[in-house]
Write a protein that holds these residues in place. Structure first.
Motif, PDB file in Angstrom:
ATOM      1  N   ASP A   1      -8.820   0.871  -8.696  1.00 44.64           N
ATOM      2  CA  ASP A   1      -7.280   0.475  -8.853  1.00 44.64           C
ATOM      3  C   ASP A   1      -6.592  -0.767  -9.240  1.00 44.64           C
ATOM      4  O   ASP A   1      -7.087  -1.780  -9.698  1.00 44.64           O
ATOM      5  CB  ASP A   1      -6.762   0.232  -7.818  1.00 44.64           C
ATOM      6  CG  ASP A   1      -4.730   0.504  -7.818  1.00 44.64           C
ATOM      7  OD1 ASP A   1      -4.675   1.100  -9.235  1.00 44.64           O
ATOM      8  OD2 ASP A   1      -3.885   0.403  -6.414  1.00 44.64           O
TER       9      ASP A   1
ATOM     10  N   ILE B   1      -2.315  -5.602   2.103  1.00 41.79           N
ATOM     11  CA  ILE B   1      -3.409  -5.005   1.987  1.00 41.79           C
ATOM     12  C   ILE B   1      -4.588  -6.397   1.509  1.00 41.79           C
ATOM     13  O   ILE B   1      -4.277  -7.288   1.798  1.00 41.79           O
ATOM     14  CB  ILE B   1      -2.905  -5.386  -0.056  1.00 41.79           C
ATOM     15  CG1 ILE B   1      -2.819  -5.916  -0.334  1.00 41.79           C
ATOM     16  CG2 ILE B   1      -2.443  -3.675   0.240  1.00 41.79           C
ATOM     17  CD1 ILE B   1      -2.265  -6.313  -2.011  1.00 41.79           C
ATOM     18  N   SER B   2      -5.263  -5.362   1.386  1.00 42.20           N
ATOM     19  CA  SER B   2      -6.412  -6.422   1.542  1.00 42.20           C
ATOM     20  C   SER B   2      -7.271  -6.573  -0.183  1.00 42.20           C
ATOM     21  O   SER B   2      -7.706  -5.744  -0.004  1.00 42.20           O
ATOM     22  CB  SER B   2      -7.541  -6.124   2.850  1.00 42.20           C
ATOM     23  OG  SER B   2      -7.246  -6.401   3.676  1.00 42.20           O
TER      24      SER B   2
ATOM     25  N   GLU C   1      -0.595  -0.304  -4.470  1.00 45.07           N
ATOM     26  CA  GLU C   1      -1.781  -0.774  -5.002  1.00 45.07           C
ATOM     27  C   GLU C   1      -2.578   0.653  -3.546  1.00 45.07           C
ATOM     28  O   GLU C   1      -2.162   1.124  -2.733  1.00 45.07           O
ATOM     29  CB  GLU C   1      -2.266  -1.799  -3.627  1.00 45.07           C
ATOM     30  CG  GLU C   1      -3.863  -1.721  -3.813  1.00 45.07           C
ATOM     31  CD  GLU C   1      -4.339  -1.476  -2.453  1.00 45.07           C
ATOM     32  OE1 GLU C   1      -5.354  -2.269  -2.347  1.00 45.07           O
ATOM     33  OE2 GLU C   1      -4.212  -0.914  -1.203  1.00 45.07           O
ATOM     34  N   ARG C   2      -3.334   1.771  -4.780  1.00 36.12           N
ATOM     35  CA  ARG C   2      -4.178   2.527  -3.389  1.00 36.12           C
ATOM     36  C   ARG C   2      -5.194   2.564  -3.597  1.00 36.12           C
ATOM     37  O   ARG C   2      -5.979   1.394  -3.547  1.00 36.12           O
ATOM     38  CB  ARG C   2      -4.753   3.264  -5.137  1.00 36.12           C
ATOM     39  CG  ARG C   2      -3.472   4.245  -5.738  1.00 36.12           C
ATOM     40  CD  ARG C   2      -4.042   4.726  -6.685  1.00 36.12           C
ATOM     41  NE  ARG C   2      -4.994   4.389  -7.490  1.00 36.12           N
ATOM     42  CZ  ARG C   2      -3.854   3.882  -8.603  1.00 36.12           C
ATOM     43  NH1 ARG C   2      -3.262   4.041  -9.161  1.00 36.12           N
ATOM     44  NH2 ARG C   2      -4.900   3.575 -10.202  1.00 36.12           N
ATOM     45  N   ASP C   3      -6.004   3.204  -2.350  1.00 37.12           N
ATOM     46  CA  ASP C   3      -6.759   2.114  -1.743  1.00 37.12           C
ATOM     47  C   ASP C   3      -8.430   2.994  -2.400  1.00 37.12           C
ATOM     48  O   ASP C   3      -9.285   3.611  -1.916  1.00 37.12           O
ATOM     49  CB  ASP C   3      -7.131   3.363  -0.053  1.00 37.12           C
ATOM     50  CG  ASP C   3      -8.564   2.888   0.799  1.00 37.12           C
ATOM     51  OD1 ASP C   3      -8.693   1.337  -0.058  1.00 37.12           O
ATOM     52  OD2 ASP C   3      -8.357   3.049   2.169  1.00 37.12           O
ATOM     53  N   ASP C   4      -8.293   2.090  -3.691  1.00 36.23           N
ATOM     54  CA  ASP C   4      -9.812   2.474  -4.228  1.00 36.23           C
ATOM     55  C   ASP C   4      -9.666   0.948  -5.011  1.00 36.23           C
ATOM     56  O   ASP C   4      -9.298  -0.153  -5.641  1.00 36.23           O
ATOM     57  CB  ASP C   4      -9.182   3.589  -5.469  1.00 36.23           C
ATOM     58  CG  ASP C   4      -9.837   3.988  -6.627  1.00 36.23           C
ATOM     59  OD1 ASP C   4     -11.140   2.980  -6.148  1.00 36.23           O
ATOM     60  OD2 ASP C   4      -9.803   4.533  -7.025  1.00 36.23           O
TER      61      ASP C   4
ATOM     62  N   THR D   1      -9.614  -7.277  -3.198  1.00 39.89           N
ATOM     63  CA  THR D   1     -10.814  -7.242  -3.312  1.00 39.89           C
ATOM     64  C   THR D   1     -11.128  -8.709  -4.600  1.00 39.89           C
ATOM     65  O   THR D   1      -9.618  -9.145  -4.892  1.00 39.89           O
ATOM     66  CB  THR D   1     -11.802  -6.311  -4.709  1.00 39.89           C
ATOM     67  OG1 THR D   1     -11.191  -6.015  -5.715  1.00 39.89           O
ATOM     68  CG2 THR D   1     -11.640  -5.114  -3.805  1.00 39.89           C
TER      69      THR D   1
ATOM     70  N   SER E   1       0.909  -1.128   0.081  1.00 44.33           N
ATOM     71  CA  SER E   1       0.176   0.202   0.305  1.00 44.33           C
ATOM     72  C   SER E   1       0.739   0.932  -0.390  1.00 44.33           C
ATOM     73  O   SER E   1       0.721   2.626  -0.450  1.00 44.33           O
ATOM     74  CB  SER E   1      -1.043   0.226   1.053  1.00 44.33           C
ATOM     75  OG  SER E   1      -0.382  -0.276   2.343  1.00 44.33           O
TER      76      SER E   1
END
Length: 332
Positions: free
Chosen positions: A106, A125-126, A100-103, A128, A70
């Motif tokens: 992304d 990170i998590s 990684e962007r919190d989007d 999706t 992140s």
């Protein structure tokens, strides 16, 4: 006889043109993230598989692995990167750093697929389900390091003995003469933070029956921990010695700042144990006693697992677990 789904059927289900569906599935073109997700979801629902020659499954590069974090501007990411880079070089791979962007939109999985990485290390990170589906559909294996939750979407993972580390911190603080106890836990409440807190509480119960440790919640930052723990330190009674376990070294630094504001001496009035053992732990004054997490070794283990998978071996179904170790310095 079942007929395979066509590109036209995928486009119709997603409500886009055939050309747009083709660009979304191949990872090409400047498309809105929502459009790309809709096309990918339609393809999965219909069971559509692209011909490898058309760009759906690109041949993997013989020499690339991706590390996805992140952010790359903190002591933890420095350790992860160092461990992954050394292991990748030893296995004959170049390491690509991906942020990684919190989007949810992304498109980092599509970028990884386009460059044909042989595997991906995902750190703290998590991802999706749709992001992971892009990697799965392209046949690119992934390994999670320090997963944030128990649910890993079936991916291989590498972690450490968080609960044991918390227990070791409790036993050490008890042995060093703490009369009261507190644990500074991070919010959001991730898997590893919960395990560290639970291990600490178990350790206190085992060594000091009847003790009731204070549970202080703060965001995973020094400033957050400072403000959260300050009232506890200001309320410390004469002759009491508070043993504090912070679930990260950064939060432990916040405990130091709070002790200075409350005019409490470390380790005279307050004993402090952190978790991670990043570089800054030894630079605090006094040096921070902390639970060493083998961050570099964990990243290296994830890279080694991917290199084995690229050579045709299976990824381990069970988590790879590396042990913690208590490092004693001046704060206790």
């Amino acid at each position: 006889m079942h007929r395979p789904a066509t590109l036209a059927a995928v486009a119709a289900r997603a409500g886009v043109s055939v050309a747009t569906a083709s660009r979304a599935l191949s990872g090409r073109g400047d498309l809105a993230p929502a459009t790309r997700r809709r096309v990918l979801a339609a393809a999965r629902t219909l069971g559509y598989r692209r011909d490898p020659a058309s760009g759906g499954r690109r041949p993997r590069s013989a020499g690339l692995l991706d590390l996805v974090l992140s952010g790359y501007h903190n002591a933890y990411s420095d350790e992860v990167t160092a461990g992954a880079r050394s292991a990748a070089a030893a296995a004959g791979y170049d390491l690509v750093l991906t942020e990684e962007r919190d989007d949810p939109g992304d498109d980092w999985p599509l970028r990884i697929r386009r460059r044909g990485s042989a595997g991906v290390v995902l750190g703290l990170i998590s991802p999706t389900a749709s992001q992971l589906a892009v990697l799965t559909d392209a046949g690119i294996p992934a390994v999670l390091t320090d997963p944030r939750s128990e649910s890993t979407h079936g991916l291989a993972s590498v972690r450490t003995t968080d609960r044991d580390g918390g227990s070791d911190a409790a036993v050490h603080l008890s042995e060093r003469g703490a009369t009261r106890f507190a644990v500074v836990v991070g919010t959001p409440s991730y898997r590893y933070g919960r395990a560290r807190r639970e291990g600490f509480l178990e350790g206190v119960r085992a060594t000091r029956p009847g003790a009731e440790p204070a549970v202080v919640k703060a965001d995973w930052s020094a400033s957050g921990a400072r403000e959260a723990v300050l009232p506890l330190l200001r309320g410390l009674g004469r002759g009491e010695r508070l043993g504090v376990f912070a679930c990260s070294d950064e939060m432990a630094a916040g405990v130091y700042a709070a002790a200075a504001l409350a005019r409490r001496a470390i380790p005279g009035d307050v004993l402090v144990v952190g978790f991670d053992d990043v570089r800054g732990a030894r630079w605090l004054t006094p040096g921070l006693t902390t639970v060493h997490q083998p961050i570099r070794e964990m990243a290296a283990a994830a890279v080694a697992a991917l290199a084995d998978a690229a050579a045709g071996g299976p990824l381990a179904a069970k988590p790879i677990v590396l042990p913690t170790a208590l490092v004693v310095r001046g704060s206790t």
